[in-house]
Design an enzyme around this catalytic site. Sequence first.
Site, mmCIF file in Angstrom:
data_model
loop_
_atom_site.group_PDB
_atom_site.id
_atom_site.type_symbol
_atom_site.label_atom_id
_atom_site.label_comp_id
_atom_site.label_asym_id
_atom_site.label_seq_id
_atom_site.Cartn_x
_atom_site.Cartn_y
_atom_site.Cartn_z
ATOM 1 N N ASP A 122 -31.978 -0.828 48.127
ATOM 2 C CA ASP A 122 -33.196 -0.272 47.528
ATOM 3 C C ASP A 122 -34.437 -0.920 48.138
ATOM 4 O O ASP A 122 -35.419 -0.239 48.446
ATOM 5 C CB ASP A 122 -33.167 -0.490 46.012
ATOM 6 C CG ASP A 122 -34.352 0.164 45.331
ATOM 7 O OD1 ASP A 122 -34.481 1.393 45.419
ATOM 8 O OD2 ASP A 122 -35.160 -0.565 44.716
ATOM 9 N N LYS A 166 -37.656 0.511 50.662
ATOM 10 C CA LYS A 166 -39.086 0.293 50.434
ATOM 11 C C LYS A 166 -39.785 -0.257 51.672
ATOM 12 O O LYS A 166 -40.873 0.208 52.038
ATOM 13 C CB LYS A 166 -39.276 -0.650 49.243
ATOM 14 C CG LYS A 166 -38.790 -0.053 47.925
ATOM 15 C CD LYS A 166 -38.875 -1.059 46.782
ATOM 16 C CE LYS A 166 -38.357 -0.435 45.480
ATOM 17 N NZ LYS A 166 -38.384 -1.381 44.347
#
Length: 814
Positions: free
Chosen positions: A678, A682
């Site tokens: 995750d 980003k």
Amino acid sequence: MVVLKFGGSSVSSPENILKVLDIVRSHASIKQLAVVVSAFGGLTDHLLHTSRLAERGDDSFKQELIKIEDRHLAAIKDLIHAKRQSSIVANVKFILNELEDIMQGVFLVKELSQKTLDFILSFGERLSSYIIAEAFKENGLPAAAVDYRNFIITDNNFGNARVNFELTNQNIQNYFAGNENLLVIPGFVGTTKHGATTTLGRGGSDYTAAIIAAAIEASGLEIWTDVSGMMTADPRRVKNAIPIEEMSYEEALELSYFGAKIIYPPTIQPALSRRIPIRLKNTFAPEAFGTLITHSPRPSEAPVKGISSIEQISLLTISGSGMVGASGIAMRFFGALGRKGVNVILITQASSEHSISVGINQKDATRAQQTVEEEFRLEMQAGIVDKVQIENNLAIVALVGSNMRNTPGIAGKLFSALGRNGINISAIAQGTSELNISCVIQKKDEEKALNTLHESFFLSETKTLHLFVVGTGTVGATLMDQISGQAANLYKGHNIALKLIGLSNSKTAIFNEAGIPLDSCKEALGNSTQPSTIDTFVDKILELNLPNAIFVDCTASAEVASVYNTLLDKSISVVTPNKIAASGNYHTYKELKTLAAKRGVKFLFETNVGAGLPIISTLNDLIRSGDTVLKIEGIFSGTMNYLFNTVSADKKLSTVVQEAMDLGYAEPDPRIDLSGKDVARKILILARETGENLELEDVAIKPFLPANCLQDGPMDEFWQNLRDYENTFEAQRAELENQGKGYRLIAAWEEGKARVELREIEKGHPFYSVSGSDNIILFTTERYKVQPLIVKGSGAGAEVTAAGVFADIIRIAN
């Protein structure tokens, strides 16, 4: 009792003085009046110019004195009947002879002290107050001119004297106690206890009026000038500026301090202390409402009351590694400036304590640099404090409004508006009261910035946005609540009307072209029997073909993300916290960005990184304003930061992971967070926003958990493997804590390479002190090379994520 003050433009000619007479006569019902007047318009500058001629030994000062005499005698001729002129002319000539004598002295010695200059400048108000009082008498008003020496008592700080309020108030009260006449009082001037004439600074006539009003506890103070009150911006520079009907003392003080020249800043304080309402009026349009300055103005939902600016600013910066954590640096810095009489207009300090910057008047820049370098000479020689930096030719632009403290997104709108127009911000300051947000910019951009901000905050007409929302899970439901709670305020305060036209979950949908009621939309969807897929939902959006349509994707679905290109190609904006599109195949990401630009709509995904934090928008503003991004690094996972801040000897790893899931920080499958994928998405998105062509597999990930904790498989196996590992992890964590360090999962991009890794962070580093589920991101750029630009705040949770989505929607309106 009411005090009226008339500025130089109001008394610049006999015709204007007659207008003043009519205004004063209209106040005849008031028991007692005091009228404070400035010198005839332009006369103070004329006296200053004449004085400088005499100082240089230029005898042309005598011709200037003749012009000054002729102007005042002509006013007497126009205002006073011939029968009374002779005595008044004699008195005026007596005053002018005194002026000529002092000018002759300056001419002979070729020296002009500030004390002498104050005495010379006082003649403007002495002459105007006497002539105007006589004009009032001529027209049946029982007026008396007041000797300025009976009123304002000051220190001997010539040129900008400070008032001795104890003696001044006593003088004023005693004088008014036994006088029923209409008193005409010279503004701007005062005297010391020893009788030397002083001045109160340019604009001091306003101050005089306020001092008198406070001393006698007047019921009102009226300041009459040549504009109809305080404006939302300087009308000479912003043609669409509009009057402000009511404002607080604090707002008026801020606007006047930051360049709104209709009122002299010190004027506010005496009136504020006695809560005397101030009304700003136009001598040439007395019927106009003007501006009322009071303790309790009528409520206004507009967040910004006005925009103002100061030019001729320099930014002085002291920085160095030796400043971090060192006590007394700021005290010495400001003490050095104070000893040299350098006024500090704006202050900003890096959160790391690595630097302090102040905005000062450019004329003080060299003196300020010298005194600060002398103060820190030893530290500079040792290399722990850098050479003082001075940046000249700057201006400060300020937004002012008491409602800004209750309105989210003001700073973001300001930075976005300036960034879109290529206006670079050198420094930013905002007080804890949130009454003022100030930006230091290049002087050449000042007028452009004023017009840009005025257009953004005052001239937008009502804009209706038609929303189509997919996903009613935690984030989607919270977003609906937030929009419902704020919709009325947005309409009233921002001219933005939000209409929810379509709402869908994975099974059903509802549509209402007139708008689905926001406060009952979730219940309406729950009662719907209309089946829906993402394709049928998109078909309905295209069929309705509404203007200003926005598709809001609150899912984590790849299927939903696959329709973005269709929507953008049909001029429908897309807002989403779904990271799949922006972090998937690079070709798809680039196609979506290109489509949005081509169709003139927005593809916004601010919440892909940092939830509600302004990370992507800040990065884009830097790039649009011409900056070059060199490095990005930070803590991008609220889940992981919560984990490393919460795990302890008493709270095992598995327990904290479960807590993060319960709080909504972690994904339903926490392996997505724990694996670092995750976070990798980003940093990939940010790298792409800089123009980097990267794929997800190009991001190097160094997991902190063993492979068996991250492999696909039943959740029961995951939890068991995590519990088997947590004692090992705790031992490592405890040992690190004993060393004064902590674990942080850091993502970074630099020189075309992106990575995610666990780092051991020492105390004192910005990453160490990031608490809870907060994120922190550091941007190192060409402009922010010495001290990175830091964005920090809550980076996980439905509330801040939904708030970030909401902010993207509002950005489209703006």
